[in-house]
Scaffold this motif. Structure first.
Motif, PDB file in Angstrom:
ATOM      1  N   UNK A 116     -41.163 -51.725  51.889  1.00 33.01           N
ATOM      2  CA  UNK A 116     -39.757 -51.527  52.243  1.00 33.01           C
ATOM      3  C   UNK A 116     -39.063 -50.605  51.254  1.00 33.01           C
ATOM      4  N   UNK A 117     -39.369 -50.755  49.950  1.00 30.46           N
ATOM      5  CA  UNK A 117     -38.785 -49.874  48.939  1.00 30.46           C
ATOM      6  C   UNK A 117     -39.198 -48.426  49.202  1.00 30.46           C
ATOM      7  N   UNK A 118     -40.469 -48.222  49.522  1.00 31.41           N
ATOM      8  CA  UNK A 118     -40.969 -46.866  49.793  1.00 31.41           C
ATOM      9  C   UNK A 118     -40.338 -46.297  51.052  1.00 31.41           C
ATOM     10  N   UNK A 119     -40.209 -47.122  52.072  1.00 30.53           N
ATOM     11  CA  UNK A 119     -39.559 -46.697  53.322  1.00 30.53           C
ATOM     12  C   UNK A 119     -38.152 -46.190  53.043  1.00 30.53           C
ATOM     13  N   UNK A 120     -37.404 -46.945  52.256  1.00 27.11           N
ATOM     14  CA  UNK A 120     -36.043 -46.554  51.914  1.00 27.11           C
ATOM     15  C   UNK A 120     -36.036 -45.311  51.035  1.00 27.11           C
ATOM     16  N   UNK A 121     -36.914 -45.276  50.045  1.00 25.00           N
ATOM     17  CA  UNK A 121     -36.967 -44.155  49.109  1.00 25.00           C
ATOM     18  C   UNK A 121     -37.223 -42.834  49.828  1.00 25.00           C
ATOM     19  N   UNK A 122     -38.052 -42.885  50.863  1.00 29.11           N
ATOM     20  CA  UNK A 122     -38.433 -41.654  51.565  1.00 29.11           C
ATOM     21  C   UNK A 122     -37.318 -41.070  52.416  1.00 29.11           C
TER      22      UNK A 122
END
Length: 224
Positions: A116-122
């Motif tokens: 989820x963090x990576x999804x948001x970061x991207x």
């Protein structure tokens, strides 16, 4: 203009769209869908945004210290270092974190948030938008709204959270119309995030952090 509070849930996101006292709960498939909700002034999201390269964020330490006084310090999970976003599995995440953060490795519970963090970061883009802000529901419930002393998911804690939210929004109506399957705890956390978003829009929010930004220019702070 409306604001949006967001909480992660099973690879998706629970959103609470708040306009005045009226709140609508919805399920959003990914971070791109969160940012695409129209006519929203602030998006307040319960997920790490600014990520350290080499250690624990000052905002996590400060949030834990504030919540320790209420018995809820464990609700703040230290955010992983940025290198962990490249890890395909937990074993590799531990290796990358130990190399970058002087031997510190993320817990299994923290690693469960990495997708989820990576999804948001991207999807946040560069330069980052100040429209999307990291919040934490327990800071909102225990220090902002007040009246919450028990853990979420317990009978007492649930009633306390409902009473706190009832003072600022029509929470029962929102829960009655919630999408099927959304757990009560996630719906309430999204509503607390929406309350924080409203305060951010009004310029009255509180925050913790040391004023630094990460390598992508995202502030390492938590607001409520």
């Amino acid at each position: 203009m409306a604001v949006l509070g967001v909480d992660g849930w099973r690879g998706k996101w629970v959103g609470a769209l708040l306009d005045g006292r009226t709140v609508e709960l919805r399920v959003l498939d990914d971070a791109a869908a969160v940012l695409a909700v129209p006519d929203v002034e602030v998006v307040a999201i319960d997920m790490p945004i600014g990520l350290s390269e080499d250690g624990v964020r000052a905002c996590d330490l400060a949030a834990r210290d504030l919540l320790r006084r209420t018995g809820a310090a464990s609700s703040v999970f230290p955010a992983p270092v940025r290198a962990v976003l490249a890890a395909p599995d937990y074993a590799r995440a531990r290796e990358l974190s130990r190399a970058a953060a002087n031997g510190r490795a993320p817990s299994a519970q923290t690693f469960m948030l990495v997708a989820a963090i990576k999804d948001l970061d991207e999807v946040l883009g560069e330069p980052p938008t100040d429209r999307v802000v990291e919040v934490h529901p327990e800071l909102a419930f225990r220090l902002g709204l007040g009246g919450v002393t028990d853990r979420k998911g317990t009978a007492r804690g649930t009633v306390q959270r409902l009473r706190a939210l009832r003072a600022v929004m029509d929470v029962e109506e929102a829960l009655a119309g919630a999408p099927a399957g959304v757990p009560l705890v996630d719906a309430l956390d999204a509503c607390a995030a929406a309350w924080s978003a409203q305060r951010l829009a009004a310029g009255t929010a509180e925050r913790v952090g040391d004023g630094t930004a990460d390598s992508r220019g995202r502030p390492m702070r938590i607001c409520w």
